[in-house]
Every structure is written in structure tokens, then in C-alpha cells.
Design a protein around this motif. Structure first.
Motif, short mmCIF file in Angstrom:
data_model
loop_
_atom_site.label_atom_id
_atom_site.label_comp_id
_atom_site.label_asym_id
_atom_site.label_seq_id
_atom_site.Cartn_x
_atom_site.Cartn_y
_atom_site.Cartn_z
N ASP A 21 1.03 -1.32 -0.02
CA ASP A 21 0.10 -0.03 0.08
C ASP A 21 0.71 1.47 0.08
OD1 ASP A 21 -2.26 -1.41 2.32
OD2 ASP A 21 -2.32 -1.60 -0.07
N THR A 22 2.24 0.97 0.15
CA THR A 22 2.69 2.53 0.47
C THR A 22 3.83 2.73 -0.93
OG1 THR A 22 4.84 1.17 0.98
CG2 THR A 22 3.47 1.90 2.74
N LEU A 23 3.26 1.92 -2.06
CA LEU A 23 3.90 2.15 -3.21
C LEU A 23 3.51 3.24 -3.71
CD1 LEU A 23 3.72 -1.24 -5.15
CD2 LEU A 23 5.79 -0.08 -4.65
N PRO A 24 4.40 4.31 -4.22
CA PRO A 24 3.98 5.42 -4.83
C PRO A 24 3.30 5.58 -6.23
CG PRO A 24 6.19 4.99 -5.32
CD PRO A 24 5.72 3.97 -4.55
N ALA A 25 2.25 5.14 -6.24
CA ALA A 25 1.52 4.77 -7.49
C ALA A 25 1.18 6.02 -8.28
CB ALA A 25 0.29 3.91 -7.34
N PRO A 26 1.43 6.43 -9.46
CA PRO A 26 0.93 7.56 -10.06
C PRO A 26 -0.63 7.60 -10.00
CG PRO A 26 2.62 6.43 -11.09
CD PRO A 26 2.18 5.66 -10.19
N GLU A 27 -0.97 8.71 -10.54
CA GLU A 27 -2.50 8.81 -10.84
C GLU A 27 -3.15 7.92 -11.85
OE1 GLU A 27 -5.92 12.15 -12.04
OE2 GLU A 27 -3.76 12.62 -11.94
N SER A 136 8.07 2.23 -26.98
CA SER A 136 9.20 2.45 -27.62
C SER A 136 10.28 2.90 -26.48
CB SER A 136 8.79 3.86 -28.30
OG SER A 136 9.91 4.44 -28.92
N ASP A 137 10.05 3.27 -25.24
CA ASP A 137 11.09 3.48 -24.37
C ASP A 137 11.71 2.43 -23.79
OD1 ASP A 137 10.50 6.42 -24.52
OD2 ASP A 137 9.68 6.55 -22.32
N PHE A 138 11.05 1.40 -23.70
CA PHE A 138 11.62 0.15 -23.41
C PHE A 138 12.56 -0.30 -24.57
CE2 PHE A 138 12.16 -4.42 -23.61
CZ PHE A 138 12.41 -4.83 -22.20
N GLN A 139 11.99 -0.43 -25.60
CA GLN A 139 12.93 -0.82 -26.81
C GLN A 139 14.08 0.01 -26.86
OE1 GLN A 139 10.77 -2.06 -30.43
NE2 GLN A 139 10.45 -3.86 -29.42
N LYS A 140 14.11 1.09 -26.67
CA LYS A 140 15.13 2.25 -27.02
C LYS A 140 16.02 2.41 -25.74
CE LYS A 140 12.94 4.77 -30.59
NZ LYS A 140 12.42 6.09 -30.85
N GLN A 141 15.65 1.47 -24.78
CA GLN A 141 16.34 1.54 -23.23
C GLN A 141 16.35 2.82 -22.53
OE1 GLN A 141 20.23 -0.45 -24.27
NE2 GLN A 141 19.08 -2.52 -23.82
N LYS A 142 15.35 3.67 -23.10
CA LYS A 142 15.36 4.92 -22.32
C LYS A 142 14.93 4.69 -20.88
CE LYS A 142 14.27 7.67 -26.61
NZ LYS A 142 13.49 8.64 -27.12
N THR A 143 15.26 5.82 -20.25
CA THR A 143 14.44 5.84 -18.79
C THR A 143 13.23 5.94 -18.71
OG1 THR A 143 16.65 6.78 -17.90
CG2 THR A 143 14.74 6.68 -16.53
N ALA A 144 12.41 4.84 -17.98
CA ALA A 144 10.92 4.91 -17.95
C ALA A 144 10.58 6.02 -17.09
CB ALA A 144 10.40 3.41 -17.35
N ARG A 145 9.14 6.31 -17.67
CA ARG A 145 8.54 7.55 -17.16
C ARG A 145 8.28 7.08 -15.66
NH1 ARG A 145 4.30 11.46 -19.65
NH2 ARG A 145 5.80 10.71 -21.57
N PHE A 146 7.76 5.93 -15.48
CA PHE A 146 7.68 5.23 -13.92
C PHE A 146 8.51 4.29 -13.75
CE2 PHE A 146 3.47 6.47 -16.06
CZ PHE A 146 3.17 7.74 -15.43
N ASP A 147 9.11 4.16 -12.42
CA ASP A 147 10.00 2.97 -12.07
C ASP A 147 8.95 1.50 -12.01
OD1 ASP A 147 8.55 2.59 -9.59
OD2 ASP A 147 10.14 3.62 -8.50
N LYS A 148 9.64 0.31 -11.75
CA LYS A 148 9.16 -0.78 -12.03
C LYS A 148 7.66 -0.83 -10.91
CE LYS A 148 9.57 -5.80 -12.46
NZ LYS A 148 10.65 -7.02 -13.07
N ASP A 149 8.14 -0.26 -9.68
CA ASP A 149 6.84 -0.42 -8.72
C ASP A 149 5.92 0.26 -8.94
OD1 ASP A 149 8.50 -2.21 -6.91
OD2 ASP A 149 9.06 -0.89 -5.77
N GLN A 150 5.94 1.58 -9.47
CA GLN A 150 4.94 2.26 -10.10
C GLN A 150 4.11 1.80 -11.26
OE1 GLN A 150 7.54 5.87 -10.94
NE2 GLN A 150 6.24 7.02 -9.25
N ARG A 151 4.83 1.09 -12.08
CA ARG A 151 4.28 0.56 -13.50
C ARG A 151 3.39 -0.74 -12.59
NH1 ARG A 151 9.57 0.66 -15.45
NH2 ARG A 151 9.71 -1.60 -15.66
N THR A 152 4.03 -1.60 -11.88
CA THR A 152 3.09 -2.42 -11.32
C THR A 152 2.10 -2.08 -10.56
OG1 THR A 152 4.98 -3.99 -11.14
CG2 THR A 152 3.15 -4.65 -9.74
N ALA A 153 2.14 -1.01 -9.72
CA ALA A 153 1.00 -0.33 -9.06
C ALA A 153 -0.11 0.06 -10.02
CB ALA A 153 1.39 0.71 -8.25
N LEU A 154 0.20 0.86 -10.93
CA LEU A 154 -0.69 1.37 -12.15
C LEU A 154 -1.33 0.09 -12.84
CD1 LEU A 154 1.35 4.03 -14.15
CD2 LEU A 154 -1.09 4.29 -13.14
#
Length: 248
Positions: A21-27, A136-154
Motif C-alpha cells: 500500500d505504500t507504493l508511490p502509484a501515479p494517478e 518505444s522507451d523500453f525498446q530504446k532502453q530509455k529511462t522509463a517514465r515510471f519505475d517498476k514498482d510504479q508500473r506494477t501499481a498502475l
């Protein structure tokens, strides 16, 4: 063998994982969800070893995702799923470029189409531009807009919310159906009770003796052999020992 294709690779994986529950989930917005989904889809495709590089070409994966989002067709989804099942069963990547491109397209269509079909989603739940950006960001190995915990929470929050809506809709429809069936059943019994030779017991059971039998009547604990036909309120048969030619 077909888990990757048929059980919705993100939906099941995320719903089974523990949520902190403490994950910093984006809107939770269509844009944020789509970005997280696109990034995670690209990540999942890259880690899947069943398909060759040619069968995971970005251009055709994205086209499949886009077509599912804007022009989902359940009949086409079934065909796509059957195609991918056959491809997995064959367990051999194709050497034909056109076939490989078709496989990539079907992978994209199947992944998003399954989610939309199961959760009864529409294109309004997504934003294709952000889905493509995440991919595209993953394929181009760019820094993701959200980290893994945030993506999982979203993703997890999105699926939980949509599953709750589907469950509520299902329960509401079942309640309405039950009320409708009860009214029809009560009307049928009331009308049936007016017919000749219909007997009604204290419990409400109705029966009619069509032909009086002879011989010893069975007692409560006796075993008997009977023929029967079970029908719905609309007289459609759902079970019949007579049709099977063998009494119960």
C-alpha cells in the motif's frame, strides 16, 4: 503452454502479486496506464523465448495493439488466438518474412484484445500515443517514465478497478435475471394450478397423474427406476432419460 497468450500475461500476473500500500502509484489515468502497459508489454515480449526476433517486430506488434484498441472484433480475436495456439504447438519460428510479420501483428492484437474483451473495455480506457511511447522507451532502453514498482501499481490498480466494475455489472444482471425468472415461474405455477387433475402439495410442488400405476407403492427408503424429462419454463428440454433410452 498457452498461458502467455490466453490468460492475459499482465492481468493474471499482477492480480496474483502482493501489493504494498505504500507504493508511490501515479494517478490512474488512461495516459499513465497506457504508458505502463506499453512498457510492460515490450518488456514481456523481449523476455519471451517462444518467438523469434522477426516474429516480434515492433512495427507489426504496435499495429496489432492499435487495431485491437480501435477496431476490436471478437470473431477476429478468436481467429488470432487459434493462429497463435497453432504457432506455439508447432514450436518452430517461421523463416517466411510475411508469416513472421503476421505472427507479430497477432501477438499485439491478442494481448490487448483479450484484456478488452474480458474486462469489457473500450478505446476510451487507453491512449495509443502513450502506449506506443512506453513500448518505444523500453525498446530504446530509455529511462522509463515510471519505475517498476510504479508500473506494477498502475497496472494492478487498473485491473482491480475494471474487474470490480465487471463483477458489479454481472451481479446486477444476475439479480435482474433471477427476479425475471421468479416472476415467470410463479405465473407458470399459478396458471398450471388451474388445469384439470393438477395436484399441489403443501410445499408448492405440483404434479399430475397421467396414468395410474398398479402394484406395490414404493416406501420412502426404497430404490426405484424412473424415466423423466426435465424442461425449462419455456419447455426446452435440458435433460431426458427417455431421449437417452435408459431410465435412472
Amino acid at each position: 503452454m498457452t498461458v502467455f497468450l490466453l490468460s492475459i500475461f499482465l492481468l493474471l500476473g499482477l492480480s496474483a502479486s502482493a501489493q504494498n500500500d505504500t507504493l508511490p502509484a501515479p494517478e490512474l489515468t488512461p495516459k499513465n496506464f497506457s504508458y505502463a502497459y506499453g512498457y510492460s508489454f515490450a518488456e514481456d515480449i523481449a523476455e519471451n523465448e517462444r518467438f523469434s526476433k522477426a516474429e516480434c517486430e515492433s512495427k507489426y506488434l504496435l499495429k496489432g495493439l492499435k487495431d485491437a484498441m480501435y477496431r476490436l472484433d471478437t470473431a477476429k480475436l478468436t481467429q488470432v488466438t487459434n493462429y497463435l495456439i497453432a504457432r506455439i504447438d508447432a514450436d518452430t519460428p517461421t523463416t517466411d518474412a510475411a508469416v513472421a510479420q503476421n505472427t507479430a501483428y497477432n501477438l499485439g492484437y491478442n494481448a490487448l484484445g483479450n484484456i478488452m474483451n474480458l474486462l469489457q473495455l473500450s478505446k476510451a480506457d487507453f491512449h495509443y500515443g502513450f502506449l506506443k511511447k512506453g513500448f518505444s522507451d523500453f525498446q530504446k532502453q530509455k529511462t522509463a517514465r515510471f519505475d517498476k514498482d510504479q508500473r506494477t501499481a498502475l497496472l494492478s490498480n487498473f485491473f482491480k478497478e475494471k474487474q470490480a466494475i465487471v463483477q458489479e455489472r454481472y451481479e446486477r444482471e444476475q439479480k435482474m435475471l433471477a427476479e425475471k425468472n421468479l416472476k415467470e415461474a410463479e405465473a407458470l405455477l399459478a396458471d398450471n394450478a388451474k388445469k384439470d387433475n393438477i395436484q399441489t402439495t403443501a410445499s408448492g410442488l405440483q404434479y399430475q397423474i397421467i396414468k395410474e400405476g398398479t402394484g406395490t407403492q414404493p416406501a420412502l427408503n426404497d430404490r426405484v427406476k424412473v424415466h423423466y424429462t426435465g424442461t425449462f419454463i419455456d419447455d426446452k428440454t435440458f435433460d431426458s432419460s427417455i431421449e437417452r433410452g435408459e431410465p435412472a
